[in-house]
Write a protein that holds these residues in place. Structure first.
Motif, short mmCIF file in Angstrom:
data_model
loop_
_atom_site.label_atom_id
_atom_site.label_comp_id
_atom_site.label_asym_id
_atom_site.label_seq_id
_atom_site.Cartn_x
_atom_site.Cartn_y
_atom_site.Cartn_z
N UNK A 40 24.99 69.24 68.59
CA UNK A 40 25.84 69.16 67.41
C UNK A 40 27.13 68.44 67.78
N UNK A 41 27.32 67.27 67.19
CA UNK A 41 28.50 66.46 67.40
C UNK A 41 28.98 66.02 66.02
N UNK A 42 30.27 66.14 65.77
CA UNK A 42 30.79 65.80 64.45
C UNK A 42 30.52 64.35 64.07
N UNK A 43 30.52 63.47 65.03
CA UNK A 43 30.33 62.05 64.74
C UNK A 43 28.92 61.74 64.25
N UNK A 44 27.96 62.62 64.50
CA UNK A 44 26.58 62.37 64.14
C UNK A 44 26.11 63.25 62.98
N UNK A 45 27.02 63.89 62.26
CA UNK A 45 26.66 64.78 61.18
C UNK A 45 26.69 64.03 59.85
N UNK A 53 23.52 68.56 51.30
CA UNK A 53 22.81 69.03 52.49
C UNK A 53 23.40 68.33 53.72
N UNK A 54 23.70 69.07 54.77
CA UNK A 54 24.20 68.51 56.02
C UNK A 54 23.09 68.52 57.06
N UNK A 55 22.97 67.42 57.80
CA UNK A 55 21.93 67.32 58.83
C UNK A 55 22.41 66.41 59.94
N UNK A 56 21.76 66.50 61.08
CA UNK A 56 22.12 65.71 62.26
C UNK A 56 21.40 64.37 62.26
N UNK A 65 21.20 56.99 57.01
CA UNK A 65 19.95 57.71 57.19
C UNK A 65 19.51 58.28 55.85
N UNK A 66 18.26 58.71 55.77
CA UNK A 66 17.75 59.33 54.55
C UNK A 66 17.83 60.84 54.68
N UNK A 67 18.19 61.48 53.58
CA UNK A 67 18.28 62.93 53.53
C UNK A 67 16.87 63.52 53.61
N UNK A 68 16.64 64.50 54.49
CA UNK A 68 15.31 65.10 54.59
C UNK A 68 14.93 65.92 53.36
N UNK A 69 15.91 66.37 52.59
CA UNK A 69 15.63 67.20 51.43
C UNK A 69 15.33 66.36 50.18
N UNK A 70 16.21 65.41 49.86
CA UNK A 70 16.03 64.66 48.60
C UNK A 70 15.70 63.19 48.80
N UNK A 76 27.40 58.21 57.40
CA UNK A 76 28.25 59.04 58.26
C UNK A 76 29.68 58.87 57.78
N UNK A 77 30.33 59.99 57.56
CA UNK A 77 31.73 59.98 57.13
C UNK A 77 32.63 59.82 58.35
N UNK A 78 33.67 59.05 58.18
CA UNK A 78 34.65 58.95 59.25
C UNK A 78 35.49 60.21 59.24
N UNK A 79 35.73 60.75 60.42
CA UNK A 79 36.49 62.00 60.50
C UNK A 79 37.97 61.74 60.21
N UNK A 80 38.59 62.65 59.52
CA UNK A 80 40.01 62.56 59.20
C UNK A 80 40.79 63.26 60.31
N UNK A 81 41.79 62.59 60.79
CA UNK A 81 42.62 63.16 61.85
C UNK A 81 43.90 63.67 61.22
#
Length: 82
Positions: A40-45, A53-56, A65-70, A76-81
């Protein structure tokens, strides 16, 4: 009583510990292979805007990437500092 020379006792002891270390090493290698790429790494979430739905990510180089559910495209969202 069976007499065992000291050299054979040392050889049996050494063989026992080498076997034990090989088993531990093999077990560690199996564990690493099972968990490889799924840490689990924030950069790959990914977060799906459609179904929330959140997935790795499977590959580190992907940005989309494609969502496994829908099956919707997710980014990938850029993290806010703060």
């Amino acid at each position: 009583m069976i007499e065992i020379p000291a050299l054979h006792i040392f050889s049996i002891y050494l063989l026992f510990w080498l076997t034990f270390l090989v088993i531990l090493w093999f077990r560690n290698e199996l564990r690493r292979r099972k968990s490889y790429g799924w840490s689990v790494v924030k950069k790959r979430l990914y977060f799906c805007d459609n179904c929330h739905f959140s997935f790795l990510a499977r590959n580190a180089g992907e940005n989309v990437s494609r969502c496994p559910r829908c099956n919707e495209l997710c980014f990938i969202r850029k993290s806010k500092h703060f």
